[in-house]
Structures are given as structure tokens and as C-alpha cells.
Design an enzyme around this catalytic site. Structure first.
Site, PDB file in Angstrom:
ATOM      1  N   LYS A  72       0.968  11.758   6.120  1.00  0.00           N
ATOM      2  CA  LYS A  72       1.876  11.095   7.070  1.00  0.00           C
ATOM      3  C   LYS A  72       1.243   9.903   7.787  1.00  0.00           C
ATOM      4  O   LYS A  72       1.946   9.031   8.292  1.00  0.00           O
ATOM      5  CB  LYS A  72       2.404  12.108   8.099  1.00  0.00           C
ATOM      6  CG  LYS A  72       3.375  13.113   7.507  1.00  0.00           C
ATOM      7  CD  LYS A  72       3.952  14.021   8.565  1.00  0.00           C
ATOM      8  CE  LYS A  72       4.790  15.121   7.926  1.00  0.00           C
ATOM      9  NZ  LYS A  72       5.520  15.926   8.905  1.00  0.00           N
ATOM     10  N   ASN A  93       7.311  10.153   7.981  1.00  0.00           N
ATOM     11  CA  ASN A  93       7.680  11.184   7.005  1.00  0.00           C
ATOM     12  C   ASN A  93       8.822  10.746   6.100  1.00  0.00           C
ATOM     13  O   ASN A  93       9.237  11.517   5.238  1.00  0.00           O
ATOM     14  CB  ASN A  93       8.067  12.497   7.720  1.00  0.00           C
ATOM     15  CG  ASN A  93       9.473  12.431   8.243  1.00  0.00           C
ATOM     16  OD1 ASN A  93       9.877  11.426   8.831  1.00  0.00           O
ATOM     17  ND2 ASN A  93      10.254  13.472   8.019  1.00  0.00           N
ATOM     18  N   ASP A 108      11.127  13.497  11.562  1.00  0.00           N
ATOM     19  CA  ASP A 108      10.770  14.794  12.175  1.00  0.00           C
ATOM     20  C   ASP A 108      11.201  14.766  13.639  1.00  0.00           C
ATOM     21  O   ASP A 108      11.832  15.692  14.146  1.00  0.00           O
ATOM     22  CB  ASP A 108       9.249  15.023  12.137  1.00  0.00           C
ATOM     23  CG  ASP A 108       8.748  15.331  10.742  1.00  0.00           C
ATOM     24  OD1 ASP A 108       9.508  15.913   9.960  1.00  0.00           O
ATOM     25  OD2 ASP A 108       7.586  14.998  10.439  1.00  0.00           O
ATOM     26  N   GLY A 132       1.460  23.755  23.591  1.00  0.00           N
ATOM     27  CA  GLY A 132       0.677  23.190  22.497  1.00  0.00           C
ATOM     28  C   GLY A 132       0.375  21.724  22.733  1.00  0.00           C
ATOM     29  O   GLY A 132       1.015  21.070  23.581  1.00  0.00           O
ATOM     30  N   ALA A 133      -0.643  21.236  22.002  1.00  0.00           N
ATOM     31  CA  ALA A 133      -1.007  19.816  22.131  1.00  0.00           C
ATOM     32  C   ALA A 133      -1.467  19.251  20.790  1.00  0.00           C
ATOM     33  O   ALA A 133      -2.192  18.271  20.727  1.00  0.00           O
ATOM     34  CB  ALA A 133      -2.107  19.656  23.183  1.00  0.00           C
ATOM     35  N   GLY A 134      -1.033  19.891  19.693  1.00  0.00           N
ATOM     36  CA  GLY A 134      -1.354  19.400  18.350  1.00  0.00           C
ATOM     37  C   GLY A 134      -0.307  18.402  17.886  1.00  0.00           C
ATOM     38  O   GLY A 134       0.425  17.818  18.689  1.00  0.00           O
ATOM     39  N   LEU A 228       9.388  25.790  17.338  1.00  0.00           N
ATOM     40  CA  LEU A 228       9.352  24.915  16.162  1.00  0.00           C
ATOM     41  C   LEU A 228       9.038  25.699  14.889  1.00  0.00           C
ATOM     42  O   LEU A 228       9.249  25.228  13.789  1.00  0.00           O
ATOM     43  CB  LEU A 228       8.344  23.771  16.359  1.00  0.00           C
ATOM     44  CG  LEU A 228       8.604  22.855  17.556  1.00  0.00           C
ATOM     45  CD1 LEU A 228       7.732  21.607  17.483  1.00  0.00           C
ATOM     46  CD2 LEU A 228      10.060  22.443  17.665  1.00  0.00           C
ATOM     47  N   TYR A 230       9.824  28.459  12.080  1.00  0.00           N
ATOM     48  CA  TYR A 230      11.078  29.052  11.579  1.00  0.00           C
ATOM     49  C   TYR A 230      10.839  30.226  10.627  1.00  0.00           C
ATOM     50  O   TYR A 230      11.788  30.829  10.126  1.00  0.00           O
ATOM     51  CB  TYR A 230      11.962  27.990  10.915  1.00  0.00           C
ATOM     52  CG  TYR A 230      11.318  27.257   9.778  1.00  0.00           C
ATOM     53  CD1 TYR A 230      11.314  27.765   8.491  1.00  0.00           C
ATOM     54  CD2 TYR A 230      10.715  26.029  10.003  1.00  0.00           C
ATOM     55  CE1 TYR A 230      10.714  27.088   7.457  1.00  0.00           C
ATOM     56  CE2 TYR A 230      10.107  25.338   8.970  1.00  0.00           C
ATOM     57  CZ  TYR A 230      10.105  25.866   7.691  1.00  0.00           C
ATOM     58  OH  TYR A 230       9.514  25.187   6.677  1.00  0.00           O
TER      59      TYR A 230
HETATM   60  P1  ATR Z   1       0.483  21.287  14.320  1.00  0.00           P
HETATM   61  O1  ATR Z   1       0.356  20.022  13.516  1.00  0.00           O
HETATM   62  O2  ATR Z   1       1.346  22.341  13.680  1.00  0.00           O
HETATM   63  O3  ATR Z   1       0.861  21.022  15.726  1.00  0.00           O
HETATM   64  P2  ATR Z   1      -2.261  21.593  15.133  1.00  0.00           P
HETATM   65  O4  ATR Z   1      -2.325  20.122  15.360  1.00  0.00           O
HETATM   66  O5  ATR Z   1      -3.398  22.265  14.440  1.00  0.00           O
HETATM   67  O6  ATR Z   1      -0.977  21.980  14.292  1.00  0.00           O
HETATM   68  O7  ATR Z   1      -2.004  22.311  16.566  1.00  0.00           O
HETATM   69  C1  ATR Z   1      -1.964  23.689  16.710  1.00  0.00           C
HETATM   70  C2  ATR Z   1      -1.608  24.028  18.148  1.00  0.00           C
HETATM   71  O8  ATR Z   1      -1.546  25.467  18.276  1.00  0.00           O
HETATM   72  C3  ATR Z   1      -2.644  23.575  19.179  1.00  0.00           C
HETATM   73  O9  ATR Z   1      -2.001  23.295  20.383  1.00  0.00           O
HETATM   74  C4  ATR Z   1      -3.526  24.839  19.307  1.00  0.00           C
HETATM   75  O10 ATR Z   1      -4.228  24.927  20.523  1.00  0.00           O
HETATM   76  P3  ATR Z   1      -5.679  24.213  20.698  1.00  0.00           P
HETATM   77  O11 ATR Z   1      -5.383  22.755  20.895  1.00  0.00           O
HETATM   78  O12 ATR Z   1      -6.261  24.853  21.890  1.00  0.00           O
HETATM   79  O13 ATR Z   1      -6.417  24.495  19.428  1.00  0.00           O
HETATM   80  C5  ATR Z   1      -2.474  25.901  19.260  1.00  0.00           C
HETATM   81  N1  ATR Z   1      -3.048  27.193  18.844  1.00  0.00           N
HETATM   82  C6  ATR Z   1      -3.372  27.579  17.586  1.00  0.00           C
HETATM   83  N2  ATR Z   1      -3.851  28.847  17.602  1.00  0.00           N
HETATM   84  C7  ATR Z   1      -3.835  29.266  18.891  1.00  0.00           C
HETATM   85  C8  ATR Z   1      -4.175  30.488  19.565  1.00  0.00           C
HETATM   86  N3  ATR Z   1      -4.626  31.549  18.879  1.00  0.00           N
HETATM   87  N4  ATR Z   1      -4.005  30.562  20.895  1.00  0.00           N
HETATM   88  C9  ATR Z   1      -3.525  29.510  21.591  1.00  0.00           C
HETATM   89  N5  ATR Z   1      -3.167  28.336  21.021  1.00  0.00           N
HETATM   90  C10 ATR Z   1      -3.320  28.206  19.693  1.00  0.00           C
END
Ligand code: ATR
Length: 288
Positions: A72, A93, A108, A132-134, A228, A230
Site C-alpha cells: 500500500k 489501496n 479503506d 490502537g495506534a497502528g 474493525l 470481522y
Molecule cells: P494494523 O495495521 O492492523 O493496525 P498494527 O499496525 O500492527 O496492525 O497495529 C496493531 C495494534 O494492535 C497496535 O495498536 C497494537 O498496540 P501497540 O502499538 O502497543 O503494539 C495493538 N495490539 C496488538 N496486540 C495487542 C495486545 N496484546 N494488547 C494490546 N494492544 C495490542
């Protein structure tokens, strides 16, 4: 089923892997409903070869492409033009054929917008909590800004990652509207009612029993909880929202609408909610 002949147009998905995609169900169902002579196929492309693939697809008169993980970002350098929102997100995307090459979009995020609207999640002038912040959370936060949210809380296990995202979106927006919290700091949320968007990977099948947060006070304040994820269809997060009297929805409609918006862009049409519902049925059948 369409009859493939000399007029058949091709659309496809580039990514790696592509074997598990549900997108052909969306696009080929739409083509069937509208009687368009169009087929949509998965096309596996290796990292580092995206530019070659895009150039080749254009020369092969491909009508449009979807782009999935991990391409992407890499695909952006191969575009003739890019939509402003996609440029600011830094992820594309959907490629739409133009006279000089492909133009890139991020459906998306537009798909999430349409999914939120269809679930009656009121974002404008309201408070939204993004978990979340990913990558997925990033799209959700930018969308909240675009939809006019008054305040956004970003709650994440890694607070530093949430701070980077908050700074970035506030700089983009030119306004201060984001508060960062750790995942166990729900007691610091001031509002009595808010929409929550679950954008972590926690609870994704096969870890169906997990939720990123369990705080009862948090769930008692969620008016609409949008996951998000599903798979499973009803996540632990959604169950917790429902048990506390809130409404919940999963991410399937986001998947549906990102595809529908791409199809609209490729064919210059507007897909009705009635047709969207028929495609959703097909998508559910494919996934379950
Ligand atoms: P995506 O592209 O699906 O958003 P990502 O960028 O890997 O995937 O982000 C995953 C998110 O899930 C992050 O916010 C991650 O928290 P961290 O930034 O602290 O890693 C969160 N996440 C994944 N596993 C987790 C867990 N066991 N507990 C809490 N947060 C989790």
C-alpha cells in the site's frame, strides 16, 4: 456468470499473499448484478516488483486495481496522480485508470466512513475513542478528523506510538482535538457517552475470547462500538458493548464499502444501498 469475450475488462488485486482475499466476491457479484463485462482476479506481486506490475497492468489495459498488504505504500511511487486524502494517509489501496497512468485512492478510509454512516455512528461534533495506534487506527483517527469529531481519545498499549499519531493528525488538521491515554486509563475519559472504534488486532480469530479492554465503566459509556475486526462476526469487544447496552458492529461493512467505492470509481457509477445489501449477503456467505 459473465461470458468472457473480446470485450471483457479486467480488474484485480495486487498483494502478497492474495490467496485469502474476499474481494473477488465483492467485485464479481457487482459485475453480475450490473451486467458489466468485467472480471476481478487476485494477482500475487512480490515486494520490490510493484512498479513493474503497475506499469504492466496499465499497458495491458487493466481497468483498475486494488492494492493490499504489503504494497500500500510502495505502490505510491508508481502513480500518475494521487487523491489528497490518500496522500496524507500515505497509503493507497485502489488504482483508477486515467489517461496518463493510474491515480491512487484510499477507499479503506472512505469505506470506514460509509460503514460508520450506515451504522448511524454520529461522529460530527462528538467524542470518539479509538483503541490502537497502528495502521488501522491511523485511518480511523484521520477519518474522525475528516468527519468533524469534536474530540478523539487514542488509547494504546504503547503510549509513545499514540503520541506520534496524535501529533501528526493535529498538525494535519491545524487544531488540537486529540488526547492520548494508556489502555488502562479509561477512567480519564471525561465524557459520559462516546462512539468507540476498536482498531487493534486483539480479538481476531482464533483469539475470539480476548478484548483489548475489559473496564466496565468504559463499556457502560459506549453508545456505538465499531470493531474493525470481522472474524469472528461477534468479537469479545462487541459482546462487552452489547452487554452494557450499547450498539455494536464488526468490520465487514468497512470491507464491503472499500470494495464498493473502488468499483464505483472504476465504472463511474453509484451503487445503491439495496445492491450493497445483496453484495454483503454474498460476502458473508464467502467468509463464513
Ligand atoms: P494494523 O495495521 O492492523 O493496525 P498494527 O499496525 O500492527 O496492525 O497495529 C496493531 C495494534 O494492535 C497496535 O495498536 C497494537 O498496540 P501497540 O502499538 O502497543 O503494539 C495493538 N495490539 C496488538 N496486540 C495487542 C495486545 N496484546 N494488547 C494490546 N494492544 C495490542
Amino acid at each position: 456468470m459473465i461470458t468472457i469475450d473480446g470485450h471483457t475488462r479486467v480488474c484485480g488485486l495486487i498483494g502478497n499473499p492474495v490467496e485469502h482475499t474476499s474481494s473477488p466476491a465483492i467485485h464479481n457479484t457487482l459485475a453480475e448484478i450490473y451486467g458489466h463485462n468485467l472480471v476481478y482476479v487476485p494477482l500475487k506481486v512480490e515486494s520490490g516488483r510493484v512498479a513493474d506490475a503497475v506499469k504492466g497492468a496499465y499497458e495491458l489495459n487493466v481497468l483498475g486495481l486494488n492494492v493490499t498488504v504489503p504494497h500500500k505504500m510502495e505502490v505510491i511511487e508508481s502513480l500518475a496522480d494521487i487523491d489528497e486524502l490518500a496522500a496524507c494517509i500515505g497509503a493507497v489501496n485502489t488504482l483508477v485508470r486515467t489517461e496518463n497512468g493510474f491515480k491512487g485512492y484510499n477507499t479503506d478510509i472512505l469505506g470506514l466512513e460509509r460503514a460508520l454512516i450506515s451504522e448511524n455512528a454520529e461522529i460530527k461534533d462528538n467524542t470518539v475513542v479509538v483503541l490502537g495506534a497502528g495502521g488501522a487506527a491511523r485511518s480511523a483517527v484521520y477519518l474522525c478528523e475528516r468527519m468533524g469529531a469534536a474530540k478523539v481519545y487514542i488509547m494504546n498499549r504503547s503510549v509513545d506510538k499514540a503520541c506520534v499519531l496524535a501529533d501528526e493528525v493535529e498538525t494535519y488538521a491545524g487544531r488540537k482535538f486529540v488526547t492520548v491515554l494508556g489502555i488502562d486509563e479509561a477512567d480519564k475519559i471525561e465524557e459520559e457517552s462516546f462512539c468507540a472504534i476498536q482498531a487493534t488486532s486483539v480479538g481476531l480469530s482464533p483469539n475470539d475470547d480476548e478484548a483489548v479492554i475489559y473496564d466496565d465503566v468504559f463499556y457502560s459509556r459506549v453508545s456505538v462500538g465499531f470493531d474493525l475486526v470481522y472474524r469472528p462476526a461477534v468479537t469479545r469487544f462487541m459482546k462487552l458493548v452489547n452487554e452494557h447496552g450499547g450498539k455494536s458492529a464488526n468490520g465487514l461493512k468497512m470491507l464491503l464499502y472499500q470494495g464498493i467505492i473502488a468499483y464505483e470509481l472504476w465504472n463511474n457509477i453509484s451503487v445503491s444501498e439495496d445492491v450493497a445489501g445483496r453484495v454483503l449477503d454474498k460476502l458473508e456467505e464467502t467468509i463464513r
